[in-house]
Every structure is written in C-alpha cells, then in structure tokens.
Scaffold this motif. Structure first.
Motif, short mmCIF file in Angstrom:
data_model
loop_
_atom_site.label_atom_id
_atom_site.label_comp_id
_atom_site.label_asym_id
_atom_site.label_seq_id
_atom_site.Cartn_x
_atom_site.Cartn_y
_atom_site.Cartn_z
N ALA A 23 0.83 -1.21 0.00
CA ALA A 23 0.00 0.00 0.00
C ALA A 23 0.87 1.26 0.00
N MET A 24 1.98 1.21 0.73
CA MET A 24 2.88 2.36 0.78
C MET A 24 3.50 2.62 -0.59
N ILE A 25 3.88 1.53 -1.28
CA ILE A 25 4.49 1.68 -2.61
C ILE A 25 3.47 2.26 -3.59
N GLY A 66 16.42 -8.38 -10.95
CA GLY A 66 17.44 -9.34 -11.38
C GLY A 66 18.64 -9.30 -10.44
N GLU A 67 19.08 -8.08 -10.15
CA GLU A 67 20.25 -7.88 -9.28
C GLU A 67 19.99 -8.45 -7.87
N GLU A 68 18.82 -8.11 -7.35
CA GLU A 68 18.51 -8.57 -5.98
C GLU A 68 18.32 -10.09 -5.95
N SER A 69 17.79 -10.66 -7.02
CA SER A 69 17.63 -12.13 -7.08
C SER A 69 18.99 -12.81 -7.01
N GLN A 91 1.00 4.14 -2.79
CA GLN A 91 0.84 5.53 -2.37
C GLN A 91 1.95 6.41 -2.95
N ARG A 92 3.19 5.89 -2.94
CA ARG A 92 4.32 6.63 -3.50
C ARG A 92 4.12 6.86 -5.00
N GLN A 93 3.52 5.85 -5.68
CA GLN A 93 3.28 6.00 -7.12
C GLN A 93 2.24 7.08 -7.37
N GLY A 112 13.04 12.64 -3.14
CA GLY A 112 14.04 11.92 -2.33
C GLY A 112 13.63 10.50 -1.99
N SER A 113 12.42 10.12 -2.37
CA SER A 113 11.96 8.75 -2.10
C SER A 113 12.60 7.78 -3.11
N TYR A 114 13.14 6.68 -2.60
CA TYR A 114 13.75 5.67 -3.48
C TYR A 114 12.68 5.03 -4.37
N THR A 115 11.50 4.82 -3.79
CA THR A 115 10.40 4.21 -4.55
C THR A 115 10.02 5.12 -5.73
N ASP A 116 9.96 6.41 -5.45
CA ASP A 116 9.65 7.37 -6.50
C ASP A 116 10.74 7.36 -7.58
N TYR A 117 11.99 7.25 -7.12
CA TYR A 117 13.13 7.19 -8.05
C TYR A 117 12.96 6.00 -9.01
N LEU A 118 12.55 4.84 -8.46
CA LEU A 118 12.36 3.66 -9.31
C LEU A 118 11.22 3.88 -10.31
N ASP A 131 12.24 -0.86 -16.96
CA ASP A 131 13.55 -1.50 -17.19
C ASP A 131 14.42 -1.43 -15.94
N LYS A 132 14.45 -0.25 -15.32
CA LYS A 132 15.27 -0.07 -14.10
C LYS A 132 14.75 -0.98 -12.97
N ILE A 133 13.44 -1.01 -12.82
CA ILE A 133 12.84 -1.83 -11.75
C ILE A 133 13.19 -3.31 -11.97
N ALA A 149 14.83 -9.39 1.91
CA ALA A 149 14.02 -8.18 2.16
C ALA A 149 14.13 -7.23 0.97
N ASP A 150 15.34 -7.04 0.45
CA ASP A 150 15.53 -6.18 -0.73
C ASP A 150 14.72 -6.72 -1.92
N LEU A 151 14.79 -8.04 -2.12
CA LEU A 151 14.09 -8.64 -3.26
C LEU A 151 12.57 -8.49 -3.11
N LEU A 152 12.06 -8.77 -1.91
CA LEU A 152 10.61 -8.66 -1.70
C LEU A 152 10.13 -7.23 -1.98
N TYR A 153 10.88 -6.27 -1.48
CA TYR A 153 10.52 -4.86 -1.72
C TYR A 153 10.48 -4.58 -3.24
N HIS A 154 11.54 -4.98 -3.96
CA HIS A 154 11.58 -4.68 -5.39
C HIS A 154 10.51 -5.46 -6.16
N LEU A 155 10.18 -6.67 -5.71
CA LEU A 155 9.08 -7.42 -6.35
C LEU A 155 7.75 -6.68 -6.18
N1 LIG Z 1 11.66 -1.69 2.07
C1 LIG Z 1 12.21 -0.80 1.45
C2 LIG Z 1 13.46 -1.01 0.79
N2 LIG Z 1 14.25 -2.09 0.71
C3 LIG Z 1 15.31 -1.73 -0.03
N3 LIG Z 1 15.21 -0.43 -0.41
C4 LIG Z 1 16.17 0.36 -1.16
O1 LIG Z 1 16.68 -0.43 -2.21
C5 LIG Z 1 17.99 0.00 -2.52
C6 LIG Z 1 18.83 -1.24 -2.72
O2 LIG Z 1 20.14 -0.95 -2.61
P1 LIG Z 1 21.13 -0.94 -3.84
O3 LIG Z 1 22.48 -0.65 -3.26
O4 LIG Z 1 20.94 -2.18 -4.64
O5 LIG Z 1 20.60 0.26 -4.74
P2 LIG Z 1 21.12 1.76 -4.78
O6 LIG Z 1 22.57 1.81 -5.04
O7 LIG Z 1 20.62 2.53 -3.57
O8 LIG Z 1 20.36 2.37 -6.03
P3 LIG Z 1 20.31 1.91 -7.55
O9 LIG Z 1 21.27 0.77 -7.78
O10 LIG Z 1 18.89 1.46 -7.72
O11 LIG Z 1 20.56 3.11 -8.37
C7 LIG Z 1 18.48 0.89 -1.37
O12 LIG Z 1 18.53 2.23 -1.82
C8 LIG Z 1 17.40 0.72 -0.32
O13 LIG Z 1 17.14 1.91 0.40
C9 LIG Z 1 14.07 0.05 0.08
N4 LIG Z 1 13.48 1.27 -0.03
C10 LIG Z 1 12.31 1.46 0.61
N5 LIG Z 1 11.66 0.48 1.34
C11 LIG Z 1 10.37 0.74 2.02
O14 LIG Z 1 9.73 1.80 1.36
C12 LIG Z 1 9.45 2.85 2.30
C13 LIG Z 1 9.45 4.18 1.58
O15 LIG Z 1 10.75 4.43 1.07
P4 LIG Z 1 10.98 5.69 0.15
O16 LIG Z 1 10.32 5.42 -1.13
O17 LIG Z 1 12.46 5.82 0.02
O18 LIG Z 1 10.37 6.85 0.87
C14 LIG Z 1 10.49 2.72 3.38
O19 LIG Z 1 10.08 3.31 4.57
C15 LIG Z 1 10.56 1.20 3.47
O20 LIG Z 1 9.48 0.71 4.24
#
Ligand SMILES: N=c1c2ncn([C@@H]3O[C@H](COP(=O)(O)OP(=O)(O)OP(=O)(O)O)[C@@H](O)[C@H]3O)c2ncn1[C@@H]1O[C@H](COP(=O)(O)O)[C@@H](O)[C@H]1O
Length: 108
Positions: free
Chosen positions: A12-14, A43-46, A16-18, A24-30, A36-38, A65-71
């Motif tokens: 739901a948070m993801i 792939g990288e996290e897998s 919401q970010r969309q 500055g949000s990483y989710t927004d960055y993706l 393609d980036k996502i 945890a990283d993979l689940l978030y990106h999925l």
């Molecule tokens: N669960 C996560 C989560 N898991 C991993 N990541 C991000 O995934 C990235 C993985 O690291 P990498 O080194 O592979 O990537 P990077 O070098 O930062 O960036 P790129 O390679 O993508 O350019 C890191 O930047 C982590 O911060 C996450 N970012 C956000 N969340 C959740 O999303 C919420 C909102 O986050 P924002 O969107 O940043 O506000 C957070 O409070 C969390 O609950």
C-alpha cells in the motif's frame, strides 16, 4: 516502527508513493526511471539472494528483504495487486505436487 513489516502495508505504501511522489523517495526514483530499471533491480537482488544463501543467513535475510521490496514495486508498476498473488497462492494450498521420480539417464 513495527518489529515485523506487514507486506500488505508495504504494498500500500508503494502504491501511495506511485500516486503521490515524494522528493528523495527511493520508490519514487524507481517509478521515475521506469520498468527497465525496476526489472534490473529485481534481477540484481535475485542474484544477491542466491549468493547470500550460499554464505550466511543474516545476509540471506537482508537480501530477501531487498528482493521482496523490489518485487512489490514491479507488482505495483504492472498493476498486479498483492491480493491477486495471495489468491494465487491460496488456490494451490493443499494440492499435491505432481512430481515423479526421474529415470536415470541410461548409457547406450
Ligand atoms: N523496504 C524498502 C526497501 N528495501 C530496499 N530499499 C532500497 O533499495 C535499494 C537497494 O540498494 P542498492 O544498493 O541495490 O541500490 P542503490 O545503489 O541505492 O540504487 P540503484 O542501484 O537502484 O541506483 C536501497 O537504496 C534501499 O534503500 C528500500 N526502499 C524502501 N523500502 C520501504 O519503502 C518505504 C518508503 O521508502 P521511500 O520510497 O524511500 O520513501 C520505506 O520506509 C521502506 O518501508
């Protein structure tokens, strides 16, 4: 902060970010970079999960945890709901897998 992340809440948070990007949000960055980036991140996290599983459990936990978030980000990007995935898993519950012993390869 909860001790255990609720996966529905993370989805739901993801979403919401969309809908409402935050600077500055990483989710927004993706989402800004696009599919393609996502997918590259998935792939990288897998790969990192696979290597971590060989190494140690703390690493495996971290990379999973990283993979689940990106999925979850892919699901939101593609418009597949987390409930759809849960329904798919539920539809398999209690079914027996149809595995058979594989015959050995015989030398000619
Ligand atoms: N669960 C996560 C989560 N898991 C991993 N990541 C991000 O995934 C990235 C993985 O690291 P990498 O080194 O592979 O990537 P990077 O070098 O930062 O960036 P790129 O390679 O993508 O350019 C890191 O930047 C982590 O911060 C996450 N970012 C956000 N969340 C959740 O999303 C919420 C909102 O986050 P924002 O969107 O940043 O506000 C957070 O409070 C969390 O609950």
């Amino acid at each position: 902060m909860a001790e255990e992340q609720n996966l529905e809440a993370l989805y739901a948070m993801i979403k919401q970010r969309q809908a409402k990007p935050i600077a500055g949000s990483y989710t927004d960055y993706l989402f800004t970079k696009g599919l393609d980036k996502i997918l590259k991140k998935v792939g990288e996290e897998s790969t990192e999960v696979i290597v971590a599983a060989k190494n140690n459990n703390a690493e495996l936990q971290y990379e999973t945890a990283d993979l689940l978030y990106h999925l979850m980000v892919v699901l939101v990007e593609k418009g597949v709901s987390f409930d759809d995935v849960k329904r798919e898993l539920a539809s398999r519950e209690g079914l027996m897998s149809k595995t058979k012993d594989r015959a050995n390869i015989e030398k000619l």
